[in-house]
Design an enzyme around this catalytic site. Structure first.
Site, short mmCIF file in Angstrom:
data_model
loop_
_atom_site.label_atom_id
_atom_site.label_comp_id
_atom_site.label_asym_id
_atom_site.label_seq_id
_atom_site.Cartn_x
_atom_site.Cartn_y
_atom_site.Cartn_z
N CYS A 152 0.84 -1.20 0.00
CA CYS A 152 0.00 0.00 0.00
C CYS A 152 0.88 1.25 0.00
O CYS A 152 1.62 1.48 -0.95
CB CYS A 152 -1.00 -0.04 1.15
SG CYS A 152 -2.37 1.13 0.94
N HIS A 173 -3.65 -5.04 -0.16
CA HIS A 173 -3.11 -5.58 1.09
C HIS A 173 -3.10 -7.10 1.03
O HIS A 173 -4.15 -7.74 1.21
CB HIS A 173 -3.98 -5.12 2.27
CG HIS A 173 -3.82 -3.68 2.62
ND1 HIS A 173 -2.89 -3.24 3.53
CD2 HIS A 173 -4.44 -2.57 2.15
CE1 HIS A 173 -2.95 -1.92 3.64
NE2 HIS A 173 -3.88 -1.50 2.80
N GLU A 184 -2.11 -9.13 3.25
CA GLU A 184 -2.48 -9.69 4.55
C GLU A 184 -3.99 -9.71 4.76
O GLU A 184 -4.48 -10.38 5.68
CB GLU A 184 -1.81 -8.90 5.68
CG GLU A 184 -2.38 -7.53 5.97
CD GLU A 184 -1.92 -6.43 5.03
OE1 GLU A 184 -2.23 -5.25 5.30
OE2 GLU A 184 -1.25 -6.74 4.02
#
Length: 213
Positions: A88, A193, A195
């Site tokens: 990001c 992202h 994650e």
């Protein structure tokens, strides 16, 4: 062999660390994952991750405020060639210039600018938030096994516009094409992202940890 996730006061550090630890477990590996503000641990790491959430200028200020951190990153990443993943705003910080709330110099690792999202359809919201399909523009080891139709999770109002389109690895569409991932040499970055991107993100993280550019 260790993984360093840079802690400079910005980023989804807990989620990122948990995702890396899960990917390691699923690969049957045991490697330390350090969430750290210590330049020495970053310099010694085999893989380096720079997350980032918020405004470009704030993230830049936080990173540059850590004594010795930028020098450690440049030594490990640019001179020693350690694999680097920017997430990001962490990806955006690789740019030459950020145009969010003024003009702010980036790390200038990949030439380009960070510009505000301006969807062609005025009905589309900014920030661009949620799941979006990503389309590969060229093969990359970090995207191995991530095929057509893969989706990832985005939260951003600004986009990376590289000076050289050959840096683009993947695109997404939100009222116009935007850089979803880019890279060169030992550098790779994702606007989304990993994650938060479930199976796609875990595969990307595992690929990154196995990457030896």
């Amino acid at each position: 062999m260790s993984i360093a996730i840079v802690d400079y006061g910005s980023g989804n550090l807990h989620s990122a660390a948990k995702a890396f630890e899960r990917a390691l477990r699923e690969q049957g590996q045991t490697r330390p994952v350090h969430v750290t503000a210590e330049p020495e641990l970053v310099a010694a790491a085999d893989h380096i991750v720079l997350p980032g959430v918020g405004a470009f200028a704030d993230c830049r200020a936080g990173l540059f405020a850590l004594p010795g951190m930028v020098a450690a990153l440049e030594e490990a990443v640019l001179r020693r060639g350690r694999p680097f993943l920017g997430i990001c705003v962490g990806m955006q910080l690789m740019a030459s210039l950020g145009l969010e709330h003024g003009r702010h110099r980036g790390l200038d690792w990949i030439a380009g600018e960070i510009r505000r999202l301006t969807p062609e359809d005025a009905g589309l919201k900014v920030p661009h938030m949620g799941w979006n399909e990503i389309a590969l523009r060229r093969p990359h080891p970090v995207f191995a096994g991530i095929g057509a139709g893969a989706h990832a999770y985005f939260v951003h109002s600004y986009r990376f516009v590289p000076a050289d389109e050959r840096a683009v690895v993947a695109e997404a569409y939100h009222g116009g094409a935007l850089t979803a991932a880019l890279g060169r040499d030992n550098l790779v970055g994702t606007q989304f992202h990993p994650e938060k991107s479930q199976a796609t993100g875990l595969r990307l993280i595992a690929n990154f940890m196995a990457w030896r550019p």
